[in-house]
Structures are given as structure tokens and as C-alpha cells.
Design a protein around this motif. Structure first.
Motif, PDB file in Angstrom:
ATOM      1  N   ASP A 291       0.923  -1.069  -0.147  1.00  0.00           N
ATOM      2  CA  ASP A 291      -0.020   0.079  -0.067  1.00  0.00           C
ATOM      3  C   ASP A 291       0.879   1.226  -0.150  1.00  0.00           C
ATOM      4  OD1 ASP A 291      -1.596   1.977   0.424  1.00  0.00           O
ATOM      5  OD2 ASP A 291      -2.855   0.860   1.971  1.00  0.00           O
ATOM      6  N   LYS A 292       1.272   1.560  -0.984  1.00  0.00           N
ATOM      7  CA  LYS A 292       2.148   2.819  -1.332  1.00  0.00           C
ATOM      8  C   LYS A 292       1.735   4.187  -0.552  1.00  0.00           C
ATOM      9  CE  LYS A 292       4.686   5.383  -4.677  1.00  0.00           C
ATOM     10  NZ  LYS A 292       4.698   6.753  -3.985  1.00  0.00           N
ATOM     11  N   GLN A 293       0.531   4.528  -0.666  1.00  0.00           N
ATOM     12  CA  GLN A 293      -0.211   5.578  -0.070  1.00  0.00           C
ATOM     13  C   GLN A 293       0.134   5.571   1.637  1.00  0.00           C
ATOM     14  OE1 GLN A 293      -4.083   6.688  -1.038  1.00  0.00           O
ATOM     15  NE2 GLN A 293      -4.028   8.422   0.420  1.00  0.00           N
ATOM     16  N   ALA A 294      -0.542   4.375   2.034  1.00  0.00           N
ATOM     17  CA  ALA A 294      -0.198   4.430   3.373  1.00  0.00           C
ATOM     18  C   ALA A 294       1.296   4.160   3.837  1.00  0.00           C
ATOM     19  CB  ALA A 294      -0.900   2.986   3.846  1.00  0.00           C
ATOM     20  N   MET A 295       2.178   3.638   3.112  1.00  0.00           N
ATOM     21  CA  MET A 295       3.466   3.629   3.691  1.00  0.00           C
ATOM     22  C   MET A 295       4.146   5.034   3.378  1.00  0.00           C
ATOM     23  SD  MET A 295       6.149   1.849   4.297  1.00  0.00           S
ATOM     24  CE  MET A 295       5.881   0.242   4.112  1.00  0.00           C
ATOM     25  N   ASP A 296       3.828   6.018   2.488  1.00  0.00           N
ATOM     26  CA  ASP A 296       4.160   7.212   2.287  1.00  0.00           C
ATOM     27  C   ASP A 296       3.979   8.157   3.376  1.00  0.00           C
ATOM     28  OD1 ASP A 296       5.445   6.712   0.102  1.00  0.00           O
ATOM     29  OD2 ASP A 296       3.988   7.479  -1.344  1.00  0.00           O
ATOM     30  N   GLU A 297       2.613   7.769   3.767  1.00  0.00           N
ATOM     31  CA  GLU A 297       1.714   8.773   4.903  1.00  0.00           C
ATOM     32  C   GLU A 297       2.566   8.310   6.279  1.00  0.00           C
ATOM     33  OE1 GLU A 297      -2.213   8.184   4.975  1.00  0.00           O
ATOM     34  OE2 GLU A 297      -2.537   9.310   3.229  1.00  0.00           O
ATOM     35  N   LEU A 298       2.978   7.009   6.579  1.00  0.00           N
ATOM     36  CA  LEU A 298       3.713   6.508   7.633  1.00  0.00           C
ATOM     37  C   LEU A 298       5.133   7.059   7.754  1.00  0.00           C
ATOM     38  CD1 LEU A 298       3.472   4.989  10.188  1.00  0.00           C
ATOM     39  CD2 LEU A 298       3.881   2.955   9.127  1.00  0.00           C
ATOM     40  N   THR A 299       5.630   7.015   6.466  1.00  0.00           N
ATOM     41  CA  THR A 299       7.010   7.310   6.534  1.00  0.00           C
ATOM     42  C   THR A 299       7.253   8.999   6.896  1.00  0.00           C
ATOM     43  OG1 THR A 299       7.559   5.594   4.935  1.00  0.00           O
ATOM     44  CG2 THR A 299       9.017   7.609   5.001  1.00  0.00           C
ATOM     45  N   LYS A 300       6.323   9.838   6.403  1.00  0.00           N
ATOM     46  CA  LYS A 300       6.412  11.141   6.542  1.00  0.00           C
ATOM     47  C   LYS A 300       5.846  11.519   8.075  1.00  0.00           C
ATOM     48  CE  LYS A 300       4.198  15.550   5.361  1.00  0.00           C
ATOM     49  NZ  LYS A 300       3.221  16.090   4.319  1.00  0.00           N
ATOM     50  N   GLU A 301       5.211  10.443   8.665  1.00  0.00           N
ATOM     51  CA  GLU A 301       4.758  10.869  10.042  1.00  0.00           C
ATOM     52  C   GLU A 301       5.780  10.474  10.827  1.00  0.00           C
ATOM     53  OE1 GLU A 301       0.943   9.463  13.276  1.00  0.00           O
ATOM     54  OE2 GLU A 301       0.977   8.747  10.892  1.00  0.00           O
ATOM     55  N   LEU A 302       6.595   9.340  10.675  1.00  0.00           N
ATOM     56  CA  LEU A 302       7.869   8.854  11.507  1.00  0.00           C
ATOM     57  C   LEU A 302       8.955   9.940  11.480  1.00  0.00           C
ATOM     58  CD1 LEU A 302       7.941   4.975  10.636  1.00  0.00           C
ATOM     59  CD2 LEU A 302       7.919   6.154  13.086  1.00  0.00           C
ATOM     60  N   ALA A 303       9.126  10.592  10.141  1.00  0.00           N
ATOM     61  CA  ALA A 303      10.130  11.405   9.890  1.00  0.00           C
ATOM     62  C   ALA A 303      10.053  12.757  10.739  1.00  0.00           C
ATOM     63  CB  ALA A 303      10.181  11.833   8.330  1.00  0.00           C
ATOM     64  N   GLU A 304       8.515  13.162  10.844  1.00  0.00           N
ATOM     65  CA  GLU A 304       8.363  14.270  11.646  1.00  0.00           C
ATOM     66  C   GLU A 304       8.004  14.228  13.219  1.00  0.00           C
ATOM     67  OE1 GLU A 304       4.613  15.639   9.883  1.00  0.00           O
ATOM     68  OE2 GLU A 304       5.636  16.482   7.989  1.00  0.00           O
ATOM     69  N   PHE A 305       7.984  12.962  13.472  1.00  0.00           N
ATOM     70  CA  PHE A 305       7.803  12.479  14.715  1.00  0.00           C
ATOM     71  C   PHE A 305       9.106  13.021  15.679  1.00  0.00           C
ATOM     72  CE2 PHE A 305       8.101   9.701  18.623  1.00  0.00           C
ATOM     73  CZ  PHE A 305       6.995   9.820  19.101  1.00  0.00           C
ATOM     74  N   LYS A 306       8.499  13.730  16.813  1.00  0.00           N
ATOM     75  CA  LYS A 306       9.946  14.326  17.749  1.00  0.00           C
ATOM     76  C   LYS A 306       9.918  13.175  18.864  1.00  0.00           C
ATOM     77  CE  LYS A 306      11.777  18.195  19.866  1.00  0.00           C
ATOM     78  NZ  LYS A 306      13.144  17.966  19.585  1.00  0.00           N
ATOM     79  N   GLU A 307      10.697  12.524  19.217  1.00  0.00           N
ATOM     80  CA  GLU A 307      10.854  11.621  20.280  1.00  0.00           C
ATOM     81  C   GLU A 307      11.314  12.492  21.627  1.00  0.00           C
ATOM     82  OE1 GLU A 307      13.124   7.640  21.985  1.00  0.00           O
ATOM     83  OE2 GLU A 307      13.331   8.381  20.035  1.00  0.00           O
ATOM     84  N   MET A 308      10.448  12.358  22.465  1.00  0.00           N
ATOM     85  CA  MET A 308      10.895  13.288  24.080  1.00  0.00           C
ATOM     86  C   MET A 308      11.740  12.176  24.637  1.00  0.00           C
ATOM     87  SD  MET A 308       6.809  14.483  24.980  1.00  0.00           S
ATOM     88  CE  MET A 308       7.426  15.296  26.522  1.00  0.00           C
ATOM     89  N   LYS A 309      12.529  13.178  25.162  1.00  0.00           N
ATOM     90  CA  LYS A 309      13.493  12.628  26.325  1.00  0.00           C
ATOM     91  C   LYS A 309      13.493  13.148  27.809  1.00  0.00           C
ATOM     92  CE  LYS A 309      15.891   9.869  23.449  1.00  0.00           C
ATOM     93  NZ  LYS A 309      16.018   8.102  23.570  1.00  0.00           N
TER      94      LYS A 309
END
Length: 482
Positions: free
Chosen positions: A134-152
Motif C-alpha cells: 500500500d504505497k499511499q499508507a507507506m508514504d504517509e507513515l514514513t512522513k509521520e515517522l520523519a516528523e515525529f519528535k521523540e521526547m527524552k
């Protein structure tokens, strides 16, 4: 006799510190019965930790300095170094603990979000492996992961840390951290205690804010664009000597980045009954540090502090003064003195920001941050103090061989209560002096400092042995510390 290592160093100009800091520094010094230099120097390191990365100071249109500092207090064991650091960093520890406690729920939620995203990613990868891509779902998830800011969890400083781990800590803490330690173990690590290689790049780059990029086999690539590191150490004299004698540290400029505090010991004069730190003084100090630590940056951009015309004139005059001394008076510390004007500019920014409690995140745009004339005078005063102590630190690192040998000879003389001797007597007692020339050099040195004096008599005992000059020992030598 003249003491070999006795140097009259100026006391810290405590009046140059902002009122809140000055009151606390004086109170800590009284409570712990320690030289005021120790707590005053530590206060600068603590303030630098609080403001680094959030503020920068502009000396000229094309010259901007960060506000982090590298400081080291040099004192022998039992000088209560740990007590000083504990008092000075207590508000930092309480701020860190309070922040992490109040943000515990957000931190846990952030971790859960990351786990969910990672599980979704694995699920999509497994589906793609089975032919259901599912290319669309993969693209959306990849973008979401790239923009995700992990808190420490908030971590304002470290203590026992390797250079590799320090880079990771800087990366996790948005490029800002500090090393605060009552020992000098960091220098052993920098000199290759574990890696067998001298690795000081992170210390050099994080001082001036140069980009750090690490790409190594077996490690995740790390890139820190504007690192800022503050260092506050309390070490013994032998640690300073080892630091200074390291050719790589001196050759690459690590020793030139530190501010050295070498306070005169008051051991033997300390009082048991002392005044406790007044609660109101402690509260004002804590409130100021919490205010500085709580400042937020607009658009992730540091606030710029500038100079008033008078402050600019003072800094220019000081710069010209330092420049005129680099080839002569400051030639032995030329690498350190070459950074002095920039260091004074940093101190001016720190003093200015620590002079009052304010909320810079909500300040009006028409309310500029400007260092005034008095603040610059205070910064220059502190710079002069550290200059004299740097001269002492750099000379201490190179205590010459003759002085060390002279001390050993005097120890032998005092041990056996010798009042008169010849060169031959010293050669018998001090086997570490291999030749008559070595012995004579030491005896000449002791004569210059007044510990011994040649007499008109000569020793003629012994068949076939040449006569030798006799020396008498200054009676006051027995009372002189070595």
C-alpha cells in the motif's frame, strides 16, 4: 628563604557579580569555610549552563559568541570542593526533577506513540513482503515517522561520561548539555583511557558551536548543528599538571578554552561554628536559576544580546590592551590570552542576563537585550582575575625539574637535621642526582632562594680527594613548607 611556589594571586572580584549571585556566593563561602573564589567561579559555570543555547552575545555585526564556559577550580583534597558544587547545583537538580515529574505523563504518551508507529511500520512491511504493498499508507507513515519528535527526560548535565556518549547526550538534549564533576576523570577519558586514542574533538567544537558530525561503523550517524557545552570541574593540582603536560591538549587548544581558578587554601584557619545560608538568599538564587532554565526560545532561535556604545568602547579598549601584550607579557599563555576578549564578552552576556528575573519569551520586541557600561566593567574585572590565575596555572604545569629536585634535597636535609654539608654529602644522600654537575645546579638554585649559603671553608678530608666548598643551611629552612 623564598618559597618556590608562592604566588600572590588576586582574589575573585565578587562585587562584579549580580546581587543575587553575589549574596549566595558569599553565604556559601561562609557556610562551607572555603575561599570565595571557589563558589564564585562555580557560579559562572552554573549560570552558563542555564543560559547556553538560549542566548548569544553580539560583539560586532559579524561577531557573535555563545554563552557557554569551561571552568576549572584547582584545590587539594579536603578543600570541600564537593560541598561547593552541591550548593551551587542544587536548584538545577530540583528544576530537572520537577520538570521530569510534571512531564512524566507526556513522556509515557510520547513513547507509546512511537511504539504504535513502529508497529504500523512493521505491519506494512510484512504486508508488502506478501505482495500487498500500500504505497499511499507507506508514504504517509514514513512522513509521520520523519516528523515525529521523540521526547527524552530533561537532563541538564552529566558527570562521568565518555566522549562518544557525550556526543549522544548532546544529540538527545537539543545540542545543549554540561559536564559538572568534582573529579578530573574526564581528562583521562579524553586522553584515551578506554579508546587508546586522544579524542577531544567534541570538546573543541562544542565550545565554539561548530557542527559535530559523526559517521562510524556500528554507530547511528549523529549530526549536531549548534552544540553548546559548559564544563565545571573541581580538580586537584596533580590533575591540572597532567592536563597541562598533555601535548595534544595544549597543541590543539583545549587548555586555552578553560578559565582557571587557583584559590589560596584556608585549611588550618577554618571555623567550626559558621553562619548558615540565609533562607531568603537561597530562595532568590534558586528562583533566578529556575527562571533562566525555564526560558523558551522563539522559533528555536537564540535571543541576541548586544552592547551599548559605552560597553562597546570598553571592550575595544580592553581588546587593544590584550593584543599589545600577546607577544611579550602574555607570550607564555598566548593561546589562552588569544581567547580572552571573546571570553570576557561571554561573561558580560552571562552577567547581564543573570542580573534580573524576566520572561524573555513574552518580552516585547521593542525591549532589546543590551549590556550596559557597568556590566562590561564587571566582566573585564573578572577577565583580569582569570588572566592572573591562568598565568599561574600554566606555570604550575611546567614546574621545572630543578625546583622538584631542590625540594627533594631540602627534604633530605630537614629529615637528618643537617646544618652543614658539602656537595659530596648531597650526592651520597640523594642518589637521584647522577652527576656532580646535577648536584651543583641544585645547590646553586637553593642558594638563590636563600635556603643554603656557601661558606669560606672547604672540606679537605680524604686522601687524593679534591677540596670541596662547604654550605650552611638557613635555620629558617626547617620551618618552611615545601
Amino acid at each position: 628563604p623564598i618559597p618556590f611556589d608562592k604566588q600572590e594571586l588576586p582574589p575573585f572580584p565578587v562585587d562584579a557579580l549580580p546581587q543575587t549571585i553575589r549574596d549566595y556566593v558569599v553565604a556559601v563561602s561562609e557556610s562551607t569555610q572555603t575561599p570565595i573564589d571557589m563558589s564564585a567561579t562555580a557560579s559562572l559555570g552554573v549560570l552558563a549552563l542555564c543560559v547556553q543555547g538560549k542566548y548569544q552575545i553580539q560583539g560586532k555585526p559579524d561577531w557573535i559568541e555563545p554563552l557557554n564556559l569551561y571552568t576549572v577550580v584547582v584545590a587539594d583534597p579536603s578543600e570541600r570542593k564537593s560541598a561547593i558544587i552541591k550548593h551551587m547545583t542544587k536548584p538545577i537538580d530540583s528544576f530537572e526533577a520537577s520538570f521530569n515529574q510534571s512531564n512524566a505523563a507526556n513522556l509515557n504518551f510520547n513513547r507509546a506513540q512511537k511504539r504504535i508507529l513502529e508497529r504500523r511500520q512493521r505491519a506494512l512491511e510484512e504486508s508488502a513482503a506478501k505482495g500487498k504493498y500500500d504505497k499511499q499508507a507507506m508514504d504517509e507513515l514514513t512522513k509521520e515517522l520523519a516528523e515525529f519528535k521523540e521526547m527524552k527526560p530533561l537532563r541538564l548535565y552529566v558527570d562521568d561520561v565518555t566522549t562518544e556518549k557525550l556526543i549522544t547526550v548532546l544529540s538527545e538534549c537539543d545540542g545543549k548539555t554540561a559536564i559538572i564533576s568534582t573529579e578530573g576523570g574526564i581528562f583521562e577519558m579524553l586522553s584515551g583511557l578506554y579508546s587508546k586514542n586522544v579524542n577531544i574533538d567534541v570538546m573543541l567544537k562544542a565550545y565554539s558551536g561548530d557542527c559535530i558530525r559523526v559517521d562510524r561503523i556500528g554507530r547511528v550517524s549523529e549530526s549536531i548543528m549548534n552544540p553548546t557545552l559548559t564544563v565545571l570541574l573541581t580538580v586537584q593540582h596533580n590533575v591540572l599538571s597532567g592536563m597541562m603536560s598533555n601535548n595534544t591538549f595544549r597543541g590543539r587548544g583545549l587548555t586555552a578554552r578553560f578559565l582557571y581558578c587557583m584559590p589560596e587554601s584556608i585549611v588550618g584557619e577554618r571555623r567550626y561554628r559558621t553562619e548558615a545560608i540565609p533562607p531568603e538568599v537561597k530562595d532568590r538564587y534558586s528562583s533566578l536559576l529556575h527562571n533562566l532554565l525555564g526560558v523558551q526560545m522563539k522559533d528555536n532561535t537564540p535571543n541576541i544580546i548586544t552592547l551599548s556604545p559605552k560597553a562597546d568602547e570598553l571592550l575595544e579598549s580592553f581588546s587593544n590592551e590584550v593584543e599589545s601584550k600577546l607577544k611579550n607579557e602574555y607570550s607564555d599563555i598566548g593561546d589562552w590570552a588569544g581567547k580572552l576578549v571573546g571570553t570576557v564578552l561571554r561573561i558580560a552576556g552571562i552577567l547581564y542576563r543573570a542580573s534580573t528575573i524576566r520572561d524573555d519569551f513574552l518580552r516585547n520586541d521593542d525591549e532589546p537585550l543590551v549590556v550596559d557600561e557597568d556590566t562590561m566593567k564587571n566582566a573585564i574585572s573578572i577577565g583580569r582575575y582569570f588572566t592572573e590565575h591562568a598565568i599561574s596555572a600554566f606555570s604550575t604545569m611546567c614546574v621545572d625539574t630543578i625546583t622538584n629536585q631542590s625540594k627533594r634535597v631540602l627534604t633530605a636535609i630537614k629529615k637528618d637535621s643537617i646544618s652543614e654539608f658539602t656537595r659530596r654529602d648531597i650526592m651520597r644522600k640523594c642518589r637521584f642526582l647522577k652527576t656532580a654537575e646535577d648536584v651543583q645546579t641544585v645547590l646553586n638554585h637553593l642558594c638563590e632562594y636563600g635556603y643554603i649559603s656557601p661558606t669560606g671553608a672547604v672540606d679537605t678530608n680524604g686522601k687524593g680527594k679534591p677540596s670541596q666548598q662547604k654550605y650552611i643551611v638557613n635555620p629558617y629552612t626547617t620551618d618552611m613548607p615545601l
